[in-house]
Design a protein around this motif. Structure first.
Motif, PDB file in Angstrom:
ATOM      1  N   ASN A   1       0.810  -1.221   0.000  1.00 28.10           N
ATOM      2  CA  ASN A   1       0.000   0.000   0.000  1.00 28.10           C
ATOM      3  C   ASN A   1       0.844   1.273   0.000  1.00 28.10           C
ATOM      4  O   ASN A   1       0.299   2.378   0.112  1.00 28.10           O
ATOM      5  N   LYS A   2       2.161   1.079  -0.100  1.00 23.67           N
ATOM      6  CA  LYS A   2       3.107   2.197  -0.262  1.00 23.67           C
ATOM      7  C   LYS A   2       3.027   3.242   0.847  1.00 23.67           C
ATOM      8  O   LYS A   2       3.176   4.452   0.596  1.00 23.67           O
ATOM      9  N   VAL A   3       2.798   2.778   2.086  1.00 25.16           N
ATOM     10  CA  VAL A   3       2.649   3.731   3.191  1.00 25.16           C
ATOM     11  C   VAL A   3       3.855   3.765   4.136  1.00 25.16           C
ATOM     12  O   VAL A   3       3.868   4.568   5.079  1.00 25.16           O
ATOM     13  N   VAL A   4       4.862   2.940   3.908  1.00 26.47           N
ATOM     14  CA  VAL A   4       6.008   2.881   4.831  1.00 26.47           C
ATOM     15  C   VAL A   4       6.672   4.258   4.960  1.00 26.47           C
ATOM     16  O   VAL A   4       6.870   4.767   6.070  1.00 26.47           O
ATOM     17  N   THR A   5       6.995   4.849   3.828  1.00 26.22           N
ATOM     18  CA  THR A   5       7.699   6.135   3.838  1.00 26.22           C
ATOM     19  C   THR A   5       6.828   7.250   4.410  1.00 26.22           C
ATOM     20  O   THR A   5       7.301   8.103   5.167  1.00 26.22           O
ATOM     21  N   GLU A   6       5.543   7.225   4.060  1.00 25.36           N
ATOM     22  CA  GLU A   6       4.642   8.286   4.514  1.00 25.36           C
ATOM     23  C   GLU A   6       4.408   8.201   6.035  1.00 25.36           C
ATOM     24  O   GLU A   6       4.344   9.243   6.710  1.00 25.36           O
ATOM     25  N   ILE A   7       4.317   6.983   6.572  1.00 21.43           N
ATOM     26  CA  ILE A   7       4.176   6.852   8.032  1.00 21.43           C
ATOM     27  C   ILE A   7       5.435   7.402   8.703  1.00 21.43           C
ATOM     28  O   ILE A   7       5.361   8.164   9.673  1.00 21.43           O
ATOM     29  N   ARG A   8       6.596   7.033   8.169  1.00 23.54           N
ATOM     30  CA  ARG A   8       7.849   7.522   8.748  1.00 23.54           C
ATOM     31  C   ARG A   8       7.890   9.058   8.733  1.00 23.54           C
ATOM     32  O   ARG A   8       8.236   9.686   9.732  1.00 23.54           O
ATOM     33  N   ARG A   9       7.508   9.632   7.609  1.00 26.84           N
ATOM     34  CA  ARG A   9       7.542  11.089   7.474  1.00 26.84           C
ATOM     35  C   ARG A   9       6.594  11.773   8.462  1.00 26.84           C
ATOM     36  O   ARG A   9       6.967  12.738   9.151  1.00 26.84           O
ATOM     37  N   ARG A  10       5.367  11.249   8.562  1.00 28.54           N
ATOM     38  CA  ARG A  10       4.393  11.878   9.454  1.00 28.54           C
ATOM     39  C   ARG A  10       4.855  11.811  10.917  1.00 28.54           C
ATOM     40  O   ARG A  10       4.632  12.738  11.697  1.00 28.54           O
ATOM     41  N   VAL A  11       5.473  10.674  11.292  1.00 30.88           N
ATOM     42  CA  VAL A  11       5.902  10.512  12.691  1.00 30.88           C
ATOM     43  C   VAL A  11       7.185  11.295  12.961  1.00 30.88           C
ATOM     44  O   VAL A  11       7.270  12.028  13.953  1.00 30.88           O
ATOM     45  N   MET A  12       8.153  11.170  12.085  1.00 34.91           N
ATOM     46  CA  MET A  12       9.470  11.770  12.345  1.00 34.91           C
ATOM     47  C   MET A  12       9.501  13.272  12.059  1.00 34.91           C
ATOM     48  O   MET A  12      10.209  14.015  12.732  1.00 34.91           O
ATOM     49  N   GLU A  13       8.752  13.702  11.053  1.00 31.50           N
ATOM     50  CA  GLU A  13       8.787  15.127  10.691  1.00 31.50           C
ATOM     51  C   GLU A  13       7.610  15.908  11.268  1.00 31.50           C
ATOM     52  O   GLU A  13       7.785  17.009  11.790  1.00 31.50           O
ATOM     53  N   ASP A  14       6.400  15.332  11.158  1.00 32.39           N
ATOM     54  CA  ASP A  14       5.217  16.073  11.619  1.00 32.39           C
ATOM     55  C   ASP A  14       4.925  15.805  13.100  1.00 32.39           C
ATOM     56  O   ASP A  14       4.109  16.523  13.699  1.00 32.39           O
ATOM     57  N   GLY A  15       5.518  14.754  13.641  1.00 29.34           N
ATOM     58  CA  GLY A  15       5.353  14.496  15.078  1.00 29.34           C
ATOM     59  C   GLY A  15       4.006  13.924  15.480  1.00 29.34           C
ATOM     60  O   GLY A  15       3.611  14.029  16.641  1.00 29.34           O
ATOM     61  N   ILE A  16       3.285  13.276  14.556  1.00 31.16           N
ATOM     62  CA  ILE A  16       2.025  12.650  14.995  1.00 31.16           C
ATOM     63  C   ILE A  16       2.340  11.412  15.834  1.00 31.16           C
ATOM     64  O   ILE A  16       3.305  10.694  15.568  1.00 31.16           O
ATOM     65  N   PRO A  17       1.567  11.169  16.880  1.00 37.10           N
ATOM     66  CA  PRO A  17       1.869  10.033  17.753  1.00 37.10           C
ATOM     67  C   PRO A  17       1.615   8.682  17.074  1.00 37.10           C
ATOM     68  O   PRO A  17       0.632   8.520  16.353  1.00 37.10           O
ATOM     69  N   TYR A  18       2.515   7.738  17.311  1.00 38.69           N
ATOM     70  CA  TYR A  18       2.437   6.387  16.740  1.00 38.69           C
ATOM     71  C   TYR A  18       2.358   5.378  17.873  1.00 38.69           C
ATOM     72  O   TYR A  18       3.252   5.321  18.716  1.00 38.69           O
ATOM     73  N   MET A  19       1.315   4.569  17.862  1.00 35.53           N
ATOM     74  CA  MET A  19       1.242   3.456  18.802  1.00 35.53           C
ATOM     75  C   MET A  19       1.291   2.154  18.021  1.00 35.53           C
ATOM     76  O   MET A  19       0.661   2.017  16.972  1.00 35.53           O
ATOM     77  N   GLY A  20       2.076   1.212  18.543  1.00 29.92           N
ATOM     78  CA  GLY A  20       2.136  -0.111  17.940  1.00 29.92           C
ATOM     79  C   GLY A  20       1.964  -1.155  19.010  1.00 29.92           C
ATOM     80  O   GLY A  20       2.324  -0.928  20.170  1.00 29.92           O
ATOM     81  N   SER A  21       1.388  -2.297  18.618  1.00 33.90           N
ATOM     82  CA  SER A  21       1.270  -3.404  19.551  1.00 33.90           C
ATOM     83  C   SER A  21       1.787  -4.654  18.856  1.00 33.90           C
ATOM     84  O   SER A  21       1.392  -4.934  17.722  1.00 33.90           O
ATOM     85  N   SER A  22       2.669  -5.386  19.511  1.00 36.18           N
ATOM     86  CA  SER A  22       3.169  -6.670  18.992  1.00 36.18           C
ATOM     87  C   SER A  22       3.737  -6.487  17.570  1.00 36.18           C
ATOM     88  O   SER A  22       4.750  -5.813  17.406  1.00 36.18           O
ATOM     89  N   ALA A  23       3.098  -7.031  16.538  1.00 37.57           N
ATOM     90  CA  ALA A  23       3.605  -6.848  15.173  1.00 37.57           C
ATOM     91  C   ALA A  23       3.706  -5.366  14.806  1.00 37.57           C
ATOM     92  O   ALA A  23       4.613  -4.956  14.084  1.00 37.57           O
ATOM     93  N   GLY A  24       2.787  -4.557  15.346  1.00 38.89           N
ATOM     94  CA  GLY A  24       2.820  -3.117  15.104  1.00 38.89           C
ATOM     95  C   GLY A  24       4.001  -2.439  15.789  1.00 38.89           C
ATOM     96  O   GLY A  24       4.400  -1.336  15.412  1.00 38.89           O
ATOM     97  N   THR A  25       4.543  -3.111  16.799  1.00 39.81           N
ATOM     98  CA  THR A  25       5.782  -2.655  17.444  1.00 39.81           C
ATOM     99  C   THR A  25       6.992  -3.097  16.628  1.00 39.81           C
ATOM    100  O   THR A  25       7.920  -2.336  16.399  1.00 39.81           O
ATOM    101  N   ASN A  26       6.964  -4.354  16.143  1.00 43.50           N
ATOM    102  CA  ASN A  26       8.061  -4.831  15.288  1.00 43.50           C
ATOM    103  C   ASN A  26       8.290  -3.918  14.085  1.00 43.50           C
ATOM    104  O   ASN A  26       9.424  -3.559  13.773  1.00 43.50           O
ATOM    105  N   VAL A  27       7.205  -3.550  13.397  1.00 40.65           N
ATOM    106  CA  VAL A  27       7.382  -2.768  12.161  1.00 40.65           C
ATOM    107  C   VAL A  27       7.804  -1.323  12.438  1.00 40.65           C
ATOM    108  O   VAL A  27       8.245  -0.629  11.532  1.00 40.65           O
ATOM    109  N   ALA A  28       7.665  -0.872  13.691  1.00 41.94           N
ATOM    110  CA  ALA A  28       8.120   0.480  14.029  1.00 41.94           C
ATOM    111  C   ALA A  28       9.639   0.554  14.164  1.00 41.94           C
ATOM    112  O   ALA A  28      10.213   1.632  14.148  1.00 41.94           O
TER     113      ALA A  28
END
Ligand SMILES: [Ca+2]
Ligand SMILES: [Ca+2]
Lengths: 240, 240
Positions: free
Chosen positions: A101-128
C-alpha cells in the motif's frame, strides 16, 4: 526530532480484555488533542472484524477510529492522520501490506517530521523498529524487504519469553534465537519486551513502562535486565 | 520419480544425544551402498564445529562425512555426492546460504533425477519442502525467496507443538500460526511433525515413522491426526 511512540509488547494480557492493561498509558499518550486515530489492521486477515474490535475499545477511551483499509487512498489517509495505531497479528503479512500500500515512507515522514503520535502493539511494534528480523511470527508471506518503518534504530522482540527450565521441547529458546541474530554481522540491539511491558519514546527520550522488566540483548555483550521506569534513551543513539 | 527422502522433525530428542532417536532409521535409509554423506552445515554459524558433531555421529553409524563448506566448489560437491544430509539450525540462514552458494537447483536435480538419498533435520526438513513459509525460526537474514528445494509439494512444520492449556503466554499457538498461513490464498497442506517423528519418502510413497503422531493441516479442512506407520502418500500428489 519530534517523534512520539508507544510501543507495546502485547495487545492482550492473560486474563484481561483487549488493550486493558495499557489503557491508561494510551490515554496519557494520545492526550486530549487527538480526536481520531488511524488504525492499521493489516496484520490480521479479517480487517473488518479487527477494526470493530479496535474501534469499540478506543471509543471507551474517548477516541474515534478510522481504518486505513476503509480509505480509498491509504497514503492520503496517513497524510491526513492525527495519530496512528498499528495492531498486532502476523508481522510478515503486516509489513508486506504496508509495502503493497506504499505507506512505509509516509508513516515515517508523518511521525518523524510532523510528530504525529504512533502506537504499535506486537507486530505493530516490530514494524516500528529498524527491521522485522526479530519477530516471533511465522513467515506466511514474503515481504519485499525485512527493513521496516525505522522509527527507532534498534530491534524489539515483543512477547519476550524467558527460557522454561522444565521444558522438554528442543526448539530454540527465545534467547537462542536472538543470539543467532547477533551471530550475523552489523545487527542491532534487541529489546526483549515481556508481555505487560511497553516502551514510551518522546523525541530522544525512551522510558520503559508497564508491569514487567525488559531484557536487552546486544551483539557481543552480556544481556541486561531493566526495571519498569528505566531510562533507555541510550538505545536511540545510532552508535549504540 | 526416484526420490528418496528422510525428513526428520528434530535432531535431538529430550534426554538423548545428537540423532540418537533416529539412528536406526538413518542406517536403514542410507543402507550399505552409501559410504560418504555430504553434510550441509549452513544453518548454524559455526560450520566447523557443526561438521565435527555430524562427522562424529555418522562415523559411529559407519558413514564418512564430507562437508559442503570445506569444498572449493559447492555445486561440484553436490554434483559428486552419494548422499546429502542438511542439518538444523536457523532456516532463513540455511536457505539464504543455499541460494548464495547456488546449490538449490543442483540438490533438486541430484535427488529428483539421480535418486541420491536426502536426509534433512528440522531446518533441513523445511528447506526440502515447497517453501520455508512454515518454519518456526526467527528471520535473522533475508533470503532471496521463501521458495525452497521443493522435493515434496507440501509444507512441513518441524518441532510441531500442541497448544499448552496452562500457558498464560499470549503469543500465537503453533496451530494459530499455521491457520494464519492457510488464510493466505493457494497455500499448501502443512504436516506438523512432532518431535520424535519423521517422514520417509520413497518415490511416490510416504510413510510416517518415529514415536509420535503427526498432525496434518489443510486449507479450509479440519486438521487430522496420523499414527506412526501411516501411509501419507496422498500428500505427494500435487492436487492435494
Ligand atoms: Ca504475532
Ligand atoms: Ca531452528
Amino acid at each position: 526530532m519530534k517523534r512520539r511512540l508507544l510501543l507495546v509488547s502485547n495487545s492482550t494480557l492473560h486474563g484481561g480484555g483487549y488493550l486493558d492493561h495499557c489503557q491508561q498509558h494510551i490515554c496519557d499518550f494520545f492526550g486530549k488533542d487527538v480526536k481520531r486515530v488511524l488504525f492499521v489492521p493489516y496484520a490480521l486477515h479479517d480487517r473488518d472484524a479487527y477494526t470493530k474490535t479496535a474501534r469499540n475499545k478506543f471509543k471507551t477511551l474517548g477516541y474515534e477510529v478510522d481504518s486505513i483499509h476503509e480509505a480509498a487512498d491509504p497514503v492520503a489517509a496517513v497524510g491526513g492522520a492525527e495519530a496512528i495505531f498499528i495492531g498486532g497479528g502476523n508481522t510478515f503479512r503486516l509489513l508486506k501490506s504496508l509495502y503493497d500500500n506504499k505507506v512505509v515512507t509516509e508513516i515515517r515522514r508523518r511521525v518523524m517530521e510532523d510528530g504525529i503520535p504512533y502506537m504499535g502493539s506486537s507486530a505493530g511494534t516490530n514494524v516500528a523498529t529498524i527491521s522485522i528480523n526479530t519477530t516471533n511470527d511465522m513467515p506466511i508471506v514474503y515481504p519485499p524487504s525485512f527493513s521496516a518503518i525505522g522509527l527507532v534504530p534498534f530491534n524489539i522482540n515483543p512477547h519476550y519469553l524467558d527460557p522454561d527450565p522444565h521444558s522438554r521441547h528442543m526448539g530454540e529458546t527465545r534467547e537462542q534465537r536472538i543470539t543467532q541474530y547477533h551471530e550475523e554481522p552489523d545487527t542491532q540491539s534487541v529489546l526483549g519486551l515481556r508481555e505487560g511491558s511497553m516502551l514510551l519514546v518522546e523525541g530522544n527520550k525512551a522510558t520503559l513502562l508497564g508491569s514487567t522488566k525488559a531484557r536487552l540483548f546486544s551483539r557481543e555483550k552480556p544481556s541486561m535486565e531493566y526495571d519498569p521506569g528505566s531510562d533507555l534513551s541510550f538505545l536511540l543513539t545510532d552508535t549504540h
